[in-house]
Design a protein around this motif. Structure first.
Motif, mmCIF file in Angstrom:
data_model
loop_
_atom_site.group_PDB
_atom_site.id
_atom_site.type_symbol
_atom_site.label_atom_id
_atom_site.label_comp_id
_atom_site.label_asym_id
_atom_site.label_seq_id
_atom_site.Cartn_x
_atom_site.Cartn_y
_atom_site.Cartn_z
ATOM 1 N N ALA A 183 8.127 -1.559 -1.338
ATOM 2 C CA ALA A 183 8.872 -0.871 -0.275
ATOM 3 C C ALA A 183 8.823 0.647 -0.387
ATOM 4 O O ALA A 183 9.417 1.331 0.447
ATOM 5 N N ILE A 184 8.142 1.212 -1.384
ATOM 6 C CA ILE A 184 8.059 2.665 -1.488
ATOM 7 C C ILE A 184 7.148 3.199 -0.388
ATOM 8 O O ILE A 184 6.438 2.445 0.277
ATOM 9 N N SER A 185 7.155 4.512 -0.178
ATOM 10 C CA SER A 185 6.407 5.107 0.920
ATOM 11 C C SER A 185 4.922 4.758 0.823
ATOM 12 O O SER A 185 4.366 4.636 -0.270
ATOM 13 N N PRO A 186 4.262 4.581 1.965
ATOM 14 C CA PRO A 186 2.866 4.134 1.973
ATOM 15 C C PRO A 186 1.902 5.183 1.452
ATOM 16 O O PRO A 186 2.114 6.387 1.599
ATOM 17 N N ASP A 187 0.826 4.708 0.832
ATOM 18 C CA ASP A 187 -0.257 5.568 0.372
ATOM 19 C C ASP A 187 -1.534 4.743 0.326
ATOM 20 O O ASP A 187 -1.583 3.620 0.831
ATOM 21 N N ALA A 188 -2.578 5.275 -0.302
ATOM 22 C CA ALA A 188 -3.873 4.595 -0.315
ATOM 23 C C ALA A 188 -3.861 3.300 -1.114
ATOM 24 O O ALA A 188 -4.771 2.480 -0.984
ATOM 25 N N ASN A 189 -2.827 3.091 -1.953
ATOM 26 C CA ASN A 189 -2.737 1.864 -2.755
ATOM 27 C C ASN A 189 -1.848 0.798 -2.109
ATOM 28 O O ASN A 189 -1.557 -0.224 -2.733
ATOM 29 N N HIS A 210 -2.633 -3.049 -2.150
ATOM 30 C CA HIS A 210 -2.264 -3.927 -3.264
ATOM 31 C C HIS A 210 -0.822 -4.394 -3.156
ATOM 32 O O HIS A 210 -0.519 -5.555 -3.437
ATOM 33 N N TRP A 211 0.078 -3.510 -2.744
ATOM 34 C CA TRP A 211 1.506 -3.805 -2.778
ATOM 35 C C TRP A 211 2.023 -4.462 -1.519
ATOM 36 O O TRP A 211 2.851 -5.369 -1.579
ATOM 37 N N ASN A 212 1.572 -4.008 -0.364
ATOM 38 C CA ASN A 212 2.117 -4.522 0.892
ATOM 39 C C ASN A 212 1.307 -3.935 2.050
ATOM 40 O O ASN A 212 1.491 -2.777 2.421
ATOM 41 N N ALA A 213 0.417 -4.741 2.614
ATOM 42 C CA ALA A 213 -0.449 -4.243 3.684
ATOM 43 C C ALA A 213 0.322 -3.823 4.920
ATOM 44 O O ALA A 213 -0.184 -3.055 5.744
ATOM 45 N N ALA A 214 1.569 -4.280 5.069
ATOM 46 C CA ALA A 214 2.362 -3.900 6.239
ATOM 47 C C ALA A 214 2.660 -2.401 6.257
ATOM 48 O O ALA A 214 2.946 -1.836 7.319
ATOM 49 N N LYS A 215 2.594 -1.747 5.107
ATOM 50 C CA LYS A 215 2.858 -0.304 5.061
ATOM 51 C C LYS A 215 1.722 0.522 5.649
ATOM 52 O O LYS A 215 1.899 1.713 5.935
ATOM 53 N N LEU A 216 0.546 -0.084 5.839
ATOM 54 C CA LEU A 216 -0.602 0.663 6.336
ATOM 55 C C LEU A 216 -0.351 1.245 7.721
ATOM 56 O O LEU A 216 -0.885 2.307 8.069
ATOM 57 N N GLY A 217 0.451 0.579 8.538
ATOM 58 C CA GLY A 217 0.735 1.092 9.877
ATOM 59 C C GLY A 217 1.577 2.345 9.893
ATOM 60 O O GLY A 217 1.707 2.986 10.947
ATOM 61 N N PHE A 218 2.150 2.725 8.752
ATOM 62 C CA PHE A 218 3.020 3.899 8.680
ATOM 63 C C PHE A 218 2.343 5.089 7.997
ATOM 64 O O PHE A 218 2.988 6.107 7.754
ATOM 65 N N LEU A 219 1.066 4.967 7.666
ATOM 66 C CA LEU A 219 0.340 6.091 7.077
ATOM 67 C C LEU A 219 0.224 7.225 8.085
ATOM 68 O O LEU A 219 0.073 6.996 9.284
ATOM 69 N N GLN A 220 0.259 8.456 7.598
ATOM 70 C CA GLN A 220 0.272 9.616 8.480
ATOM 71 C C GLN A 220 -0.967 10.490 8.342
ATOM 72 O O GLN A 220 -1.008 11.595 8.856
ATOM 73 N N PRO A 225 9.247 7.409 7.870
ATOM 74 C CA PRO A 225 9.513 8.105 6.609
ATOM 75 C C PRO A 225 8.370 9.017 6.238
ATOM 76 O O PRO A 225 7.224 8.777 6.591
ATOM 77 N N ALA A 226 8.676 10.041 5.483
ATOM 78 C CA ALA A 226 7.644 10.922 4.980
ATOM 79 C C ALA A 226 6.884 10.226 3.879
ATOM 80 O O ALA A 226 7.463 9.642 2.986
ATOM 81 N N THR A 227 5.551 10.245 3.955
ATOM 82 C CA THR A 227 4.737 9.661 2.904
ATOM 83 C C THR A 227 4.504 10.680 1.817
ATOM 84 O O THR A 227 4.722 11.886 2.008
ATOM 85 N N GLU A 228 4.050 10.198 0.673
ATOM 86 C CA GLU A 228 3.869 11.138 -0.426
ATOM 87 C C GLU A 228 2.660 12.031 -0.198
ATOM 88 O O GLU A 228 1.687 11.682 0.369
#
Length: 388
Positions: free
Chosen positions: A55-61, A64-74, A385-388
């Motif tokens: 559930a942490i902010s999305p990044d290039a990894n 591995h953790w949760n493909a659903a976060k890919l839609g929130f990449l900025q 959310p702001a990504t890293e």
């Protein structure tokens, strides 16, 4: 240390069995699977946070953790390369490498791919009479492709497909049985919810994530009737970010993990053989209620990964975490810490693992990740959310 034993120790450390302490009059029914490396954090950011990452902010990894976060990449493109020297207190020729990258298709969706490669070093095969049978370097790898879609400013879904190859013996014969590499395919299903919130006079973000990973066919190394489960895993977690001021923020992340694999009813070969007879679907659904000691033991099969991440001006990160696994289910328990730096398109993360038991083979594990982001930042969607 003989290299053949070292390889067995590596596999045990991955599944937790090598770290299990001696428990007087206590049954130890650790769940073992094929290719346990698939459950290990490949990147230094989550590794430093006690292996919390769903559930942490999305990044290039995120693949591995949760493909659903890919839609929130900025960012339009991103790449990450990570490396972990494995069992560095024992040997110098084992390592875990991970390469991942993504391409944003629209502001609300992205495609990602990754390659995980685990080199178990070189081993010397010998028969029962101690005759030299030659050398071999066991290797495992997994290639993944994923897609994530943001359905609303707050909710996203994702799916990943994976090909898995595991070659541990190089075709050697053991006890009269020929061996072969194991191959399988698997999928991940993920969901991610995130929302900006107010904490009194300060702002922040609350995110929730869920991911079921490695849903796939069992692997066989010898007899086709003797197949081992993949490490199908359910991961649920949350991440709460609190903005201390415009330059400082801190995130608390907690993940709960449970293998969706049958629990052996004992520790002998008959119990393990009985587990192998179960089908994939039956194994997943019965994994919630098949422990010999009932609900009490089922709860012991839940691992907790927790971590903190502090950012200063989105330039410097300090991280710490703790991973807990019950002693009867493997006994992996360790602290983690790490640092992260971001400057324009480049970033680097480092993590260091400190087990509770200094004799643990995972002691002094180090992970390093390099991160690149390209093509500038897209205009953020409302409440994202702001990504890293």
């Amino acid at each position: 240390m003989p290299k053949s034993f070292r390889t067995l120790l590596a596999l045990g450390a991955l599944s937790g069995t090598a770290a299990a302490p001696a428990l007087a009059q206590t049954p130890v029914r650790a769940i073992t699977t094929a290719v346990p490396i698939l459950t290990v954090s490949p990147d230094a950011r989550s590794a430093a946070m006690g292996e919390a990452g769903v559930a942490i902010s999305p990044d290039a990894n995120s693949i591995h953790w949760n493909a659903a976060k890919l839609g929130f990449l900025q960012h339009q493109y991103g790449v990450s390369a990570s490396y972990t020297p494995w069992l560095r207190n024992i040997t110098d020729d084992m390592g875990l490498a991970f390469l991942s990258g993504y391409k944003q298709i629209t502001p609300n969706s992205a495609f990602a791919a990754s390659l995980m490669y685990f080199n178990l070093g070189e081993i010397q095969f010998r028969d029962g009479s101690n005759n030299d049978l030659g050398q071999f370097s066991p290797k495992e790898y997994a290639f993944s492709a994923a897609y994530g879609q943001k359905l609303s400013p707050y909710l996203g879904l994702g799916i990943a497909a994976r090909f898995i190859h595991s070659n541990l013996t190089g075709g050697q014969n053991f006890s009269g049985s020929a061996t072969k590499p194991g191959n399988s395919a698997a999928v991940d299903l993920g969901i991610y919810y995130t929302r900006d919130v107010n904490f009194g006079a300060n702002t922040g973000n609350i995110s929730f994530g869920g991911n079921v990973s490695n849903i796939g066919a069992k692997i066989s190394y010898t007899n086709p009737n003797e197949k081992d489960f993949l490490p199908t895993n359910l991961r649920l977690g949350t991440a709460i970010t609190y903005d201390l001021d415009p330059f400082n923020k801190i995130t608390l992340a907690v993940d709960a993990n449970k293998l969706l694999v049958p629990t052996p009813q004992g520790s002998d070969q008959n119990a393990l053989a009985a587990v192998r007879q179960k089908s994939l679907v039956n194994g997943i659904f019965t994994s919630f209620s098949d422990s010999p000691d009932g609900l009490k033991e089922e709860m012991k099969e839940v691992n907790i990964a927790s971590g903190l991440e502090y950012w200063y001006n989105d330039l410097l990160a300090v991280r710490g975490g703790y991973f807990y696994e019950h002693a009867e289910k493997g006994g992996r328990q360790y602290l983690s810490m790490g640092l992260g730096i971001r400057y324009q398109v480049f970033g680097v993360d480092a993590a260091y693992l400190i087990p509770n038991n200094k004799t643990n083979p995972l002691a002094n594990t180090i992970r390093i990740s390099l991160i690149f982001k390209f093509d500038g930042q897209q205009e953020a969607a409302p409440a994202a959310p702001a990504t890293e």
